[in-house]
Design an enzyme around this catalytic site. Structure first.
Site, PDB file in Angstrom:
ATOM      1  N   SER A 107      38.575  -6.729  10.663  1.00  0.00           N
ATOM      2  CA  SER A 107      38.292  -6.762   9.222  1.00  0.00           C
ATOM      3  C   SER A 107      39.487  -7.352   8.480  1.00  0.00           C
ATOM      4  O   SER A 107      39.342  -8.121   7.533  1.00  0.00           O
ATOM      5  CB  SER A 107      38.028  -5.355   8.702  1.00  0.00           C
ATOM      6  OG  SER A 107      36.915  -4.801   9.351  1.00  0.00           O
TER       7      SER A 107
ATOM      8  N   ARG B 203      39.240  -3.973  21.848  1.00  0.00           N
ATOM      9  CA  ARG B 203      39.264  -5.439  21.904  1.00  0.00           C
ATOM     10  C   ARG B 203      40.297  -5.953  22.899  1.00  0.00           C
ATOM     11  O   ARG B 203      40.096  -6.966  23.546  1.00  0.00           O
ATOM     12  CB  ARG B 203      39.598  -6.013  20.526  1.00  0.00           C
ATOM     13  CG  ARG B 203      38.478  -5.888  19.544  1.00  0.00           C
ATOM     14  CD  ARG B 203      38.971  -6.141  18.150  1.00  0.00           C
ATOM     15  NE  ARG B 203      39.973  -5.151  17.797  1.00  0.00           N
ATOM     16  CZ  ARG B 203      40.386  -4.891  16.563  1.00  0.00           C
ATOM     17  NH1 ARG B 203      39.887  -5.581  15.566  1.00  0.00           N
ATOM     18  NH2 ARG B 203      41.283  -3.970  16.320  1.00  0.00           N
TER      19      ARG B 203
END
Ligand code: PNS
Length: 162
Positions: free
Chosen positions: A130, A92
């Site tokens: 998450s 990311r």
């Protein structure tokens, strides 16, 4: 030519749209992706292994090129059992790079056949994790655009039980 398969390991606690994005991108490159959830008895998860896997089974129902599995112990040993040595991981941001680079090299030092392929998610998921999804949900924030519907539902059930 044999079918090209890659393994996409992770905690998946829970699955997010960022993971799904990486899986779909992975399927542009590979014939099959095995999404495998880590069972780590030493770690506290929000969702049990069974719940994490059930969410993924439901999300990818009918997708023959996506297999849901789990592993315990070393990823390198799991890869050996599967006789598949290509690992997919999402990157990311630069902050992911250091740990991912270390894991890729450590895995390769265990078994030289292991190759790690890094895929970059859509920019709209580049800040998603998450951990943050759980945090936002816990404090009443909106996460519907970040996770599949089933995760939103399961989070609701989880927190209403607590
Ligand atoms: O979703 P995550 O938490 O970033 O996934 C991390 C995971 C499961 C890929 C990593 O922790 C892992 O492979 N664990 C298994 C144990 C292992 O093989 N450790 C050595 C790798 S360097």
């Amino acid at each position: 030519m044999g079918k090209r398969t890659a393994i996409y390991p992770g905690s998946y606690d829970p699955l997010t749209n960022g993971h799904i994005d990486i899986i779909e991108r992975g399927l542009d490159l590979f014939d099959k992706i095995i999404v495998t959830a880590l069972k780590n008895p030493g770690k506290t998860y929000l969702f049990t292994l069974e719940e994490r896997m059930a969410i993924m089974e439901e999300t990818f129902k009918g997708r023959e090129n996506i297999e849901i599995d789990y592993f315990e112990g070393l990823l390198a040993d799991y890869l050996e059992r599967k006789n598949t040595f290509t690992v997919v991981r999402g990157l990311r941001a630069i902050s992911d790079f250091e740990i991912e680079f270390q894991m890729a090299l450590m895995n390769r030092s265990i078994n030289d056949k292991i190759e790690t392929i890094f895929l970059v998610p859509s920019i709209s998921y580049s800040f998603l994790s998450s951990k943050l999804v759980k945090e936002i949900y816990k404090f009443g924030g909106e996460i519907k655009s970040m996770v599949p519907d089933i995760v939103d539902k399961k989070l609701k059930e989880k927190y209403s039980k607590k």
